[in-house]
Motif scaffolding. Structure first.
Motif, mmCIF file in Angstrom:
data_model
loop_
_atom_site.group_PDB
_atom_site.id
_atom_site.type_symbol
_atom_site.label_atom_id
_atom_site.label_comp_id
_atom_site.label_asym_id
_atom_site.label_seq_id
_atom_site.Cartn_x
_atom_site.Cartn_y
_atom_site.Cartn_z
ATOM 1 N N ALA A 38 -28.562 -3.269 -27.751
ATOM 2 C CA ALA A 38 -27.552 -3.808 -26.852
ATOM 3 C C ALA A 38 -26.217 -3.978 -27.564
ATOM 4 N N ASP A 39 -25.164 -3.594 -26.877
ATOM 5 C CA ASP A 39 -23.805 -3.816 -27.365
ATOM 6 C C ASP A 39 -23.419 -5.236 -26.953
ATOM 7 N N PRO A 40 -23.019 -6.101 -27.901
ATOM 8 C CA PRO A 40 -22.721 -7.488 -27.557
ATOM 9 C C PRO A 40 -21.466 -7.662 -26.707
ATOM 10 N N GLN A 41 -20.602 -6.653 -26.691
ATOM 11 C CA GLN A 41 -19.354 -6.756 -25.934
ATOM 12 C C GLN A 41 -19.567 -6.364 -24.476
ATOM 13 N N PRO A 42 -19.174 -7.232 -23.535
ATOM 14 C CA PRO A 42 -19.243 -6.827 -22.131
ATOM 15 C C PRO A 42 -18.226 -5.716 -21.865
ATOM 16 N N VAL A 43 -18.432 -4.978 -20.791
ATOM 17 C CA VAL A 43 -17.577 -3.847 -20.443
ATOM 18 C C VAL A 43 -16.955 -4.110 -19.079
ATOM 19 N N VAL A 44 -15.663 -3.837 -18.952
ATOM 20 C CA VAL A 44 -15.036 -3.914 -17.633
ATOM 21 C C VAL A 44 -15.139 -2.532 -16.993
ATOM 22 N N LEU A 45 -15.167 -2.495 -15.685
ATOM 23 C CA LEU A 45 -15.394 -1.250 -14.952
ATOM 24 C C LEU A 45 -14.368 -0.178 -15.310
ATOM 25 N N THR A 46 -13.111 -0.566 -15.513
ATOM 26 C CA THR A 46 -12.071 0.417 -15.814
ATOM 27 C C THR A 46 -12.280 1.086 -17.169
ATOM 28 N N GLN A 47 -13.034 0.471 -18.068
ATOM 29 C CA GLN A 47 -13.298 1.036 -19.393
ATOM 30 C C GLN A 47 -14.709 1.615 -19.518
ATOM 31 N N LEU A 48 -15.486 1.508 -18.454
ATOM 32 C CA LEU A 48 -16.899 1.889 -18.520
ATOM 33 C C LEU A 48 -17.103 3.351 -18.920
ATOM 34 N N ALA A 49 -16.424 4.265 -18.257
ATOM 35 C CA ALA A 49 -16.645 5.690 -18.527
ATOM 36 C C ALA A 49 -16.315 6.033 -19.978
ATOM 37 N N ALA A 50 -15.218 5.498 -20.499
ATOM 38 C CA ALA A 50 -14.840 5.768 -21.887
ATOM 39 C C ALA A 50 -15.881 5.215 -22.854
ATOM 40 N N ARG A 51 -16.382 4.013 -22.569
ATOM 41 C CA ARG A 51 -17.394 3.414 -23.439
ATOM 42 C C ARG A 51 -18.716 4.172 -23.363
#
Length: 100
Positions: A38-51
């Protein structure tokens, strides 16, 4: 509207060796898990695809699985799928839990 081609339940029982999992929590916050870590950092939807692409490590064939809490609204899962599809992420599926 877009077309989503989902595999049928029970089509395969073996998971691929490398998987990127997008977890939609009951609060609709997004988290990533890559190969069980698990990645400890939450992801916002606008950055999801890049992550997700970063987690795939340059291998577009690495499947992406969306897992959502049972209390999450359907629209939240659709937004995640739509975001990934628009960004060109090719192999996206839904996690299905067997049983009750």
């Amino acid at each position: 509207t877009g077309v989503v081609d989902l595999p049928s339940v029970g089509a395969t029982k073996a998971r691929p060796q490398s998987v990127v999992e997008v977890i939609v929590g009951s609060d609709e916050r997004l988290r990533l898990k890559t190969d069980g870590k698990a990645d400890p950092q939450p992801v916002v939807l606008t950055q999801l695809a890049a992550r997700v692409r970063q987690a795939q490590g340059g291998n577009a064939a690495t499947p992406v699985v969306i897992s959502a809490d049972r209390n999450v609204k359907y629209e939240a899962v659709v937004r995640v799928m739509d975001s990934l599809q628009k960004a060109g992420v090719q192999r996206v599926g839904l996690s299905v839990k067997q049983g009750s």
